[in-house]
Scaffold this active site. Structure first.
Site, PDB file in Angstrom:
ATOM      1  N   ARG A 182       0.836  -1.137  -0.056  1.00 47.96           N
ATOM      2  CA  ARG A 182       0.141  -0.039  -0.037  1.00 47.96           C
ATOM      3  C   ARG A 182       0.842   1.391   0.128  1.00 47.96           C
ATOM      4  O   ARG A 182       0.323   2.291   0.458  1.00 47.96           O
ATOM      5  CB  ARG A 182      -0.959   0.161   1.129  1.00 47.96           C
ATOM      6  N   LYS A 238       2.363  11.198 -11.554  1.00 46.65           N
ATOM      7  CA  LYS A 238       1.453  10.324 -12.502  1.00 46.65           C
ATOM      8  C   LYS A 238       2.167   8.957 -12.537  1.00 46.65           C
ATOM      9  O   LYS A 238       3.343   9.006 -13.572  1.00 46.65           O
ATOM     10  CB  LYS A 238       1.286  10.880 -13.807  1.00 46.65           C
ATOM     11  N   GLU A 258       8.140  16.747 -25.867  1.00 48.99           N
ATOM     12  CA  GLU A 258       7.500  17.139 -24.601  1.00 48.99           C
ATOM     13  C   GLU A 258       7.925  18.685 -24.284  1.00 48.99           C
ATOM     14  O   GLU A 258       7.427  19.451 -23.723  1.00 48.99           O
ATOM     15  CB  GLU A 258       7.611  16.412 -23.490  1.00 48.99           C
ATOM     16  N   LYS A 303       6.296  22.566 -14.990  1.00 47.70           N
ATOM     17  CA  LYS A 303       5.620  21.439 -14.619  1.00 47.70           C
ATOM     18  C   LYS A 303       5.229  21.620 -13.167  1.00 47.70           C
ATOM     19  O   LYS A 303       4.016  21.246 -12.780  1.00 47.70           O
ATOM     20  CB  LYS A 303       6.146  20.085 -15.154  1.00 47.70           C
ATOM     21  N   GLU A 357      -5.464  16.954 -11.635  1.00 48.65           N
ATOM     22  CA  GLU A 357      -5.986  17.235 -12.781  1.00 48.65           C
ATOM     23  C   GLU A 357      -7.585  17.363 -12.813  1.00 48.65           C
ATOM     24  O   GLU A 357      -8.115  16.885 -13.586  1.00 48.65           O
ATOM     25  CB  GLU A 357      -5.590  15.991 -13.895  1.00 48.65           C
ATOM     26  N   ARG A 411      -4.102  21.292 -14.900  1.00 47.64           N
ATOM     27  CA  ARG A 411      -3.165  20.184 -15.299  1.00 47.64           C
ATOM     28  C   ARG A 411      -3.167  19.565 -16.426  1.00 47.64           C
ATOM     29  O   ARG A 411      -2.471  18.941 -17.324  1.00 47.64           O
ATOM     30  CB  ARG A 411      -3.008  18.870 -14.032  1.00 47.64           C
ATOM     31  N   ASN A 444      -1.704  17.737 -21.379  1.00 46.82           N
ATOM     32  CA  ASN A 444      -1.878  16.746 -22.239  1.00 46.82           C
ATOM     33  C   ASN A 444      -2.148  17.239 -23.698  1.00 46.82           C
ATOM     34  O   ASN A 444      -2.600  16.591 -24.482  1.00 46.82           O
ATOM     35  CB  ASN A 444      -3.410  15.966 -21.971  1.00 46.82           C
ATOM     36  N   HIS A 484      -1.851  14.693 -26.552  1.00 47.42           N
ATOM     37  CA  HIS A 484      -1.805  13.466 -25.904  1.00 47.42           C
ATOM     38  C   HIS A 484      -2.863  12.623 -26.569  1.00 47.42           C
ATOM     39  O   HIS A 484      -2.815  11.754 -26.529  1.00 47.42           O
ATOM     40  CB  HIS A 484      -1.666  13.434 -24.579  1.00 47.42           C
ATOM     41  N   HIS A 518      -2.223   9.380 -27.975  1.00 51.16           N
ATOM     42  CA  HIS A 518      -2.437   8.035 -27.254  1.00 51.16           C
ATOM     43  C   HIS A 518      -3.184   7.058 -28.325  1.00 51.16           C
ATOM     44  O   HIS A 518      -3.138   5.743 -28.197  1.00 51.16           O
ATOM     45  CB  HIS A 518      -3.294   8.226 -25.957  1.00 51.16           C
ATOM     46  N   HIS A 563       6.526   7.324 -27.571  1.00 45.10           N
ATOM     47  CA  HIS A 563       5.470   8.296 -27.052  1.00 45.10           C
ATOM     48  C   HIS A 563       5.621   9.624 -27.593  1.00 45.10           C
ATOM     49  O   HIS A 563       4.733  10.481 -27.991  1.00 45.10           O
ATOM     50  CB  HIS A 563       5.270   8.242 -25.418  1.00 45.10           C
TER      51      HIS A 563
END
Lengths: 362, 362
Positions: free
Chosen positions: B120, B142, B184, B226, B236, B240, B244, B247, B251, B264
């Site tokens: 955990r 993330k 990026e 960032k 987000e 935030r 993206n 993206h 994606h 990517h």
């Protein structure tokens, strides 16, 4: 209906306790950001309560995706978790779609972990239908799956948006499951609530007979105890570990036999007796105290003697416990009945003596 | 060495940027609760840097468990994650044992998710060795793995205890990976930093030539951008999402071709061009703006044209995007160069026009 709150600031949430709550869609909707939910349950609970909860929600305009998994601790695995992810993704469930867990500890733990990790976190509502889940596992945000090497090894702290405990669902609980739930109920007494031990002495048979007033009292009392501890120590850096009374021994039993052979509560019952005996060996409890713990566990219909394991196997399995620190086992033991503490220095000979005698003199 | 802080209250953490940092064990140790770590990397990075980092840590008295996974986006899966769990459990790594991610975005994302979920949650340190990871994926918490139906579908928000970006590791980065990282970098300019767009116009060739001063400036600038956004909106719910840019299209490209076929950053490069074209169709950008975006992406050595996909496949794959809300696609588009926004109402004909023209007029 009784309401208790888990005080966690902007993540605080209510625990609703009462009979017939699964028909009250408004309790759910007020905690959902979108009128859409995935309802995870197992095949046994689905047959009893899925149509009712689904009808209540749909009657209130909620779109419901039922996801039915197999029943039992043996299925608290990656495979089941992946099946849940597949269903959520195939139905294009979104970040604001709530996951509702309808069932016992296994359903709650795995659904909670799915909620913690699907799209990096979606809202989550617990609807515990077993005594064990109502008094313990549905509250506090511990979610997990098992790994062959240990119980609850993979998981997350992820708080639900609400816990909705419908006491009426306990009427269909098999007797063995009722007893398993009583193990956690008894735990709250011995770890920190002396008055509750006395109450349990007087009311254990009423609980076994499913007396509604007794059940309501016990569920609320345990939830309040747990909510207090979780609010103080959400991530188990201190007091929260006390909730693991009996669990280090118990988890080893579950892993040794294969998850699901003994119910979690059964293993915890036998584990509490072992914790009491260890506490006696260390001079904290006397024989009468140990007898009181043992008698209470037995009256609840739980095993007081663990299955036979070799000492080496005990130590190996307990070495995977999440409380291990610097290679040292840390046990939750009793200073007295109603006062638990964490002991990181139990001498090996004491453990060996307790464990060697465990399976014979129980 | 430059230091930037991600301001998240009691979970704030430093980003250290400089050459030769992987030899400086003290940077690691000050963020570790126990002199013990599991060091996750891939086979490619292991050959280059594992012995050095391991020696530095062991020289400072840290016990190190190396865990080497396969290289590539195609391995950001359950199977790899389970292999990491198995190694951690077999070695009895504890709650205070740190996980160190040494590598690019894939290693960082999967190690971060392992750290978020093992017992955990255990401490976690990012050591990004690619430009993409240094400017973007290692910062902000993330973590994720891929699912066949979509990129990063399963994961958690889980902040590292430190990010240690050793600029010297960029000297061994293959040219294709360097370009992917620049996607990026460029993104930060177009989404919200006009001055940085101008700087990039003047320095893109210096970055491609791995000029140390230019790289240090760009890495620090991106990390600071960032860190600011993440401190404002960790989960987000607002700004935030602007990170993206490119993206949603990107994606879909990655999923359509199979994870790992396009890097990517390559998919994000082509995705930014599509976002710019969509913004032009909506009247926000003019032809010169689109040409500026396209030229910058091309100069970085990135594709400006996506692979051919049917419109239906584009829409289907983008429908799994995490930003979808109420069944509606939400795109990050540009009001102007340097000013991104989220648009939840892009008319379908506009999308179809952009996507239909995408593979031919690029």
């Amino acid at each position: 209906m009784l309401t208790t709150t888990v005080g966690l600031g902007d993540r605080a949430y209510p625990i609703y306790i009462g009979a017939g709550l699964i028909d009250q869609a408004d309790l759910f909707i007020r905690r959902m950001p979108q009128k859409r939910a995935a309802l995870v349950t197992n095949e046994t609970v689905a047959a009893l309560y899925l149509p009712r909860l689904q009808a209540a929600l749909e009657g209130a305009g909620v779109s419901v995706l039922p996801i039915v998994v197999r029943d039992g601790e043996a299925f608290k695995t990656w495979e089941t978790l992946n099946a849940i992810y597949d269903a959520l993704l195939s139905a294009r469930c979104e970040r604001r779609t709530a996951l509702i867990a309808l069932g016992g500890g296994v359903v709650g733990d795995i659904t909670g972990f799915a909620a913690a990790t699907y799209l990096r976190g979606v809202p989550f509502i617990q609807v515990p239908t077993t005594l064990l889940a109502q008094v313990d596992s549905s509250v506090g945000g511990k979610t997990a799956i098992n790994h062959p090497l240990g119980k609850n090894m993979i998981g997350a702290f992820y708080q639900p948006a609400a816990v909705i405990a419908d006491l009426a669902t306990l009427s269909t609980l098999p007797p063995r499951e009722l007893s398993a739930g009583l193990a956690e109920v008894i735990k709250y007494g011995f770890l920190g609530d002396r008055d509750f031990i006395d109450w349990l002495d007087a009311h254990l048979e009423a609980l076994l007979a499913r007396d509604p007033t007794a059940l309501a009292f016990a569920v609320e009392r345990c939830c309040r105890n747990k909510a207090d501890i979780v609010a103080r120590d959400e991530r188990e850096t201190g007091d929260r570990a006390l909730l693991n009374l009996g669990h280090t021994f118990g988890h080893a039993i579950e892993a040794a036999l294969g998850f699901g052979r003994w119910l979690h509560g059964e293993a915890v019952g036998a584990g509490m007796v072992l914790a009491a005996r260890t506490s006696r060996q260390l001079g904290h409890l006397d024989d009468a105290d140990v007898a009181r713990v043992t008698a209470m566990v037995a009256r609840a219909g739980l095993p007081v003697t663990p299955p036979h394991l070799e000492i080496a196997q005990w130590l190996d399995l307990m070495g995977h416990d999440k409380k291990v620190e610097g290679g040292r086992l840390r046990f939750v033991l009793l200073k007295s009945l109603g006062q638990a503490y964490v002991d990181a220095a139990v001498p090996r000979p004491v453990l060996e003596e307790v464990l060697a005698g465990a399976a014979v003199d129980g």
